[in-house]
Design an enzyme around this catalytic site. Structure first.
Site, short mmCIF file in Angstrom:
data_model
loop_
_atom_site.label_atom_id
_atom_site.label_comp_id
_atom_site.label_asym_id
_atom_site.label_seq_id
_atom_site.Cartn_x
_atom_site.Cartn_y
_atom_site.Cartn_z
N HIS A 112 0.83 -1.21 0.00
CA HIS A 112 0.00 0.00 0.00
C HIS A 112 0.86 1.25 0.00
O HIS A 112 1.38 1.65 1.04
CB HIS A 112 -0.86 0.04 1.27
CG HIS A 112 -1.93 -0.99 1.32
ND1 HIS A 112 -2.88 -1.00 2.31
CD2 HIS A 112 -2.22 -2.04 0.54
CE1 HIS A 112 -3.72 -2.01 2.13
NE2 HIS A 112 -3.34 -2.66 1.07
N ARG A 168 -0.34 -0.74 -4.62
CA ARG A 168 -1.61 -0.04 -4.56
C ARG A 168 -1.34 1.42 -4.25
O ARG A 168 -0.51 1.72 -3.38
CB ARG A 168 -2.53 -0.66 -3.49
CG ARG A 168 -3.94 -0.13 -3.51
CD ARG A 168 -4.74 -0.57 -2.31
NE ARG A 168 -4.44 0.26 -1.15
CZ ARG A 168 -5.13 0.16 -0.01
NH1 ARG A 168 -6.12 -0.72 0.11
NH2 ARG A 168 -4.83 0.94 1.01
N TYR A 194 -9.76 7.16 3.25
CA TYR A 194 -9.25 5.82 3.48
C TYR A 194 -7.91 5.64 2.78
O TYR A 194 -7.72 6.11 1.64
CB TYR A 194 -10.23 4.76 2.92
CG TYR A 194 -9.50 3.47 2.75
CD1 TYR A 194 -9.02 3.06 1.51
CD2 TYR A 194 -9.15 2.74 3.89
CE1 TYR A 194 -8.25 1.92 1.39
CE2 TYR A 194 -8.38 1.61 3.77
CZ TYR A 194 -7.92 1.20 2.54
OH TYR A 194 -7.15 0.10 2.43
N ASP A 252 -7.98 1.28 -4.63
CA ASP A 252 -9.13 0.81 -3.85
C ASP A 252 -10.13 1.97 -3.71
O ASP A 252 -9.84 2.96 -3.05
CB ASP A 252 -8.64 0.37 -2.46
CG ASP A 252 -9.72 -0.36 -1.67
OD1 ASP A 252 -9.35 -1.02 -0.68
OD2 ASP A 252 -10.91 -0.29 -2.04
N HIS A 254 -13.01 1.67 -2.33
CA HIS A 254 -13.55 1.43 -0.99
C HIS A 254 -15.06 1.67 -0.86
O HIS A 254 -15.52 2.38 0.04
CB HIS A 254 -12.80 2.29 0.03
CG HIS A 254 -12.42 1.52 1.26
ND1 HIS A 254 -13.10 1.63 2.44
CD2 HIS A 254 -11.45 0.61 1.48
CE1 HIS A 254 -12.56 0.85 3.36
NE2 HIS A 254 -11.55 0.21 2.80
N GLU A 304 -10.52 -1.69 -7.11
CA GLU A 304 -11.18 -2.53 -6.11
C GLU A 304 -12.38 -1.81 -5.49
O GLU A 304 -12.34 -0.61 -5.27
CB GLU A 304 -10.14 -2.84 -5.04
CG GLU A 304 -10.61 -3.48 -3.79
CD GLU A 304 -9.46 -3.61 -2.80
OE1 GLU A 304 -8.29 -3.44 -3.19
OE2 GLU A 304 -9.74 -3.84 -1.63
N GLU A 326 -13.79 -8.28 -0.49
CA GLU A 326 -13.15 -8.37 0.83
C GLU A 326 -14.18 -8.36 1.96
O GLU A 326 -13.89 -8.84 3.05
CB GLU A 326 -12.13 -7.26 1.02
CG GLU A 326 -12.69 -5.91 1.24
CD GLU A 326 -11.59 -4.88 1.51
OE1 GLU A 326 -10.64 -4.80 0.71
OE2 GLU A 326 -11.69 -4.19 2.52
N ARG A 384 -11.81 -11.16 -3.99
CA ARG A 384 -11.00 -10.58 -2.92
C ARG A 384 -11.11 -11.23 -1.55
O ARG A 384 -10.44 -10.84 -0.61
CB ARG A 384 -11.39 -9.11 -2.76
CG ARG A 384 -10.83 -8.20 -3.82
CD ARG A 384 -9.39 -7.84 -3.56
NE ARG A 384 -9.24 -6.88 -2.49
CZ ARG A 384 -8.19 -6.85 -1.66
NH1 ARG A 384 -7.24 -7.76 -1.78
NH2 ARG A 384 -8.10 -5.93 -0.72
N GLU A 396 -2.50 -9.54 -1.39
CA GLU A 396 -2.27 -8.29 -0.66
C GLU A 396 -1.40 -8.59 0.55
O GLU A 396 -1.64 -9.57 1.28
CB GLU A 396 -3.60 -7.69 -0.21
CG GLU A 396 -3.46 -6.39 0.55
CD GLU A 396 -4.81 -5.77 0.91
OE1 GLU A 396 -5.84 -6.41 0.64
OE2 GLU A 396 -4.82 -4.66 1.45
N TRP A 431 -17.96 3.98 4.05
CA TRP A 431 -16.55 4.36 4.31
C TRP A 431 -15.63 3.47 3.52
O TRP A 431 -15.87 2.25 3.43
CB TRP A 431 -16.23 4.22 5.80
CG TRP A 431 -14.81 4.53 6.11
CD1 TRP A 431 -14.23 5.77 6.21
CD2 TRP A 431 -13.77 3.56 6.30
NE1 TRP A 431 -12.90 5.63 6.45
CE2 TRP A 431 -12.57 4.31 6.53
CE3 TRP A 431 -13.70 2.18 6.30
CZ2 TRP A 431 -11.34 3.70 6.76
CZ3 TRP A 431 -12.48 1.57 6.53
CH2 TRP A 431 -11.34 2.32 6.76
C1 CS2 Z 1 -8.74 -2.34 2.59
C2 CS2 Z 1 -8.67 -2.73 4.02
O1 CS2 Z 1 -6.81 -3.65 2.36
C3 CS2 Z 1 -7.82 -3.21 1.77
O2 CS2 Z 1 -8.14 -3.43 0.61
O3 CS2 Z 1 -10.02 -2.30 2.05
O4 CS2 Z 1 -7.60 -2.05 4.60
C4 CS2 Z 1 -9.90 -2.45 4.83
O5 CS2 Z 1 -10.11 -1.06 4.90
C5 CS2 Z 1 -9.67 -3.01 6.21
O6 CS2 Z 1 -9.34 -4.36 6.09
C6 CS2 Z 1 -10.89 -2.89 7.06
O7 CS2 Z 1 -10.66 -3.57 8.25
MG MG Z 2 -10.04 -2.90 0.05
#
Ligand code: CS2
Ligand code: MG
Length: 412
Positions: A122, A147, A159, A220, A222, A246, A272, A293, A349, A412
């Site tokens: 990240h 990312r 985020y 992402d 999100h 994503e 995810e 994911r 990831e 969020w």
């Molecule tokens: C995020 C996560 O890693 C990702 O792709 O979406 O950091 C997510 O925000 C957290 O896992 C939430 O607990």
């Molecule tokens: Mg994510």
């Protein structure tokens, strides 16, 4: 090989983790990750009150039957709490079975289909220069796929922007972006979709100019966009050839991705926050995504996620397992063994855990030159130091939530 002990261990070295430890009458033990960021204690209660009493006396070798028993005997099905609890039992039983066989888990899942697992990290920043520095530091750590998350002018928070960068001897600069903030109540953050949609394409244009066309870049979104806004983002990022975008849109509405797919060829990654195959039915069957994911930890464990990935493989969809720091080293190791064995592996990831987490969880997986290696220790290759875990009691922490300028709550 009868289960005669089940311990639910809560520890919070760098962040909260929930680990299930199962022990059999012949002295074998296995670990499973049951961490659900911001709702950890719900899973602890589900395990302690409703699952552990059912496990004592069960045959540890009956993994599929235990999965079906826990899933169907609850009557109430699916959901993140239930499926994280079942996942922890499942992985702990696979850990035990592989230890009993004297093999690394991936060997019981069909053996290795590749030498190692391509991983992504990240990078983030409040400005393009900060983003460039973050990308470079991740490249220095060996990452071959990255990312990119950016602040958005006019927004106070967003985020994915690392809260701090710490240097750790064996890991280099580590950007610890733990979104769950410790405290009694979730933090409110702000959001403005139009500002975001105007800004993000400029970030990727600058990154491509700085780093060239080859570097695999991910982003992402999100869960924040409407379907047509997601279509617009996907289309606007096509010139920058992303590895994936994503969570463009909340995918409970699986049909929304039909519209997104009509407008963009940007590869899409979703899942995810999904926890069973039923969450994917339409988007896999209609090939509305390119990467799936789910994490082992949140999707009923190895037993269920392997089935989801086999379903996805029929539609040429690959894995992109979730791997932030709220997936514990136990959950990461399970993901690596599964990712090593399946044919349709895509990318993993990998957010490096901190030194305190590493002191609690002894890991035998390794990281080298952008790839993860599950290792060949019997089982999943992770052990938990109970004394060290006891040094870090649970600390309440919640993920943030968004409000728009007019005060409306937003994803969020
Ligand atoms: C995020 C996560 O890693 C990702 O792709 O979406 O950091 C997510 O925000 C957290 O896992 C939430 O607990
Ligand atoms: Mg994510």
């Amino acid at each position: 090989m009868i289960i005669d002990k089940a311990e639910v261990i809560v520890t919070s070295p760098d962040r909260n983790f929930v680990t299930l430890k199962l022990t059999t009458d012949d002295g074998l033990s296995g670990l499973g990750d049951a961490t659900l960021n911001g709702r950890e204690l719900a899973v602890v209660a589900y395990l302690r009150e409703h699952v552990v009493p059912l496990l004592i006396g069960r045959d540890a070798s009956s993994i599929e039957d235990t999965w079906q028993f826990l899933y169907r005997s609850a009557y109430w099905r699916r959901g993140p709490v239930t499926m994280a609890a079942i996942a922890a039992v499942d992985v702990a039983l696979w850990d035990i079975k592989a230890k009993a066989a004297g093999m690394p888990l991936y060997q019981l899942l069909g053996g290795a289909s590749r030498t190692g697992l391509l991983a992504y990290g990240h990078a983030s920043g409040k400005t393009n220069d900060e983003i460039f520095d973050s990308i470079r530091s991740h490249q220095e750590q060996g990452y071959k796929a990255i990312r990119v998350q950016s602040a958005v002018p006019g927004l106070n928070s967003i985020y994915g922007i690392a809260s701090n960068a710490t240097f750790e001897a064996n890991k280099g600069v580590r950007y610890d972006h733990e979104p769950a903030q410790r405290g009694a109540l979730p933090n409110e953050e702000d959001w403005d979709t139009r500002a975001y949609l105007r800004h993000i394409p400029t970030v990727f244009e600058a990154v491509r100019i700085e780093f060239g066309a080859e570097l695999p870049l991910l982003h992402d979104a999100h869960h924040r966009l409407t379907p047509i806004q997601a279509a617009r983002l996907g289309k606007s990022l096509e010139p920058y050839d992303l590895f994936w975008i994503e969570d463009l849109t909340p995918a409970e509405n699986q049909e929304a991705l039909r519209l997104v797919r009509q407008h963009t060829t940007s590869p899409l990654a979703i899942g995810e926050i999904f926890n069973t195959v039923w969450d994917y039915q339409l988007i896999i069957r209609e090939q509305l995504i390119d990467y799936e994911r789910s994490a082992v930890t949140h999707t009923g464990g190895i037993t269920h996620l392997k089935k989801v990935l086999e379903f996805a493989a029929q539609y040429q969809i690959k894995s992109g397992m979730h791997g932030p720091t709220d997936i514990s080293p136990v959950g990461m190791a399970a993901a690596m063994h599964l990712g090593l064995a399946i044919h349709n592996f895509g990318i993993q990831e990998y957010m490096m855990h901190g030194a305190k987490t590493d002191s609690v969880f002894e890991q035998s997986f390794t990281w080298n030159d952008g790839m993860l290696y599950a290792g060949d220790k019997p089982g999943i290759g992770v052990e938990l130091d109970l004394d060290e875990a006891g040094r870090y009691p649970y600390v309440q922490a919640y993920l943030p939530y968004n409000r728009l300028a007019d005060g409306t709550v937003h994803d969020w």
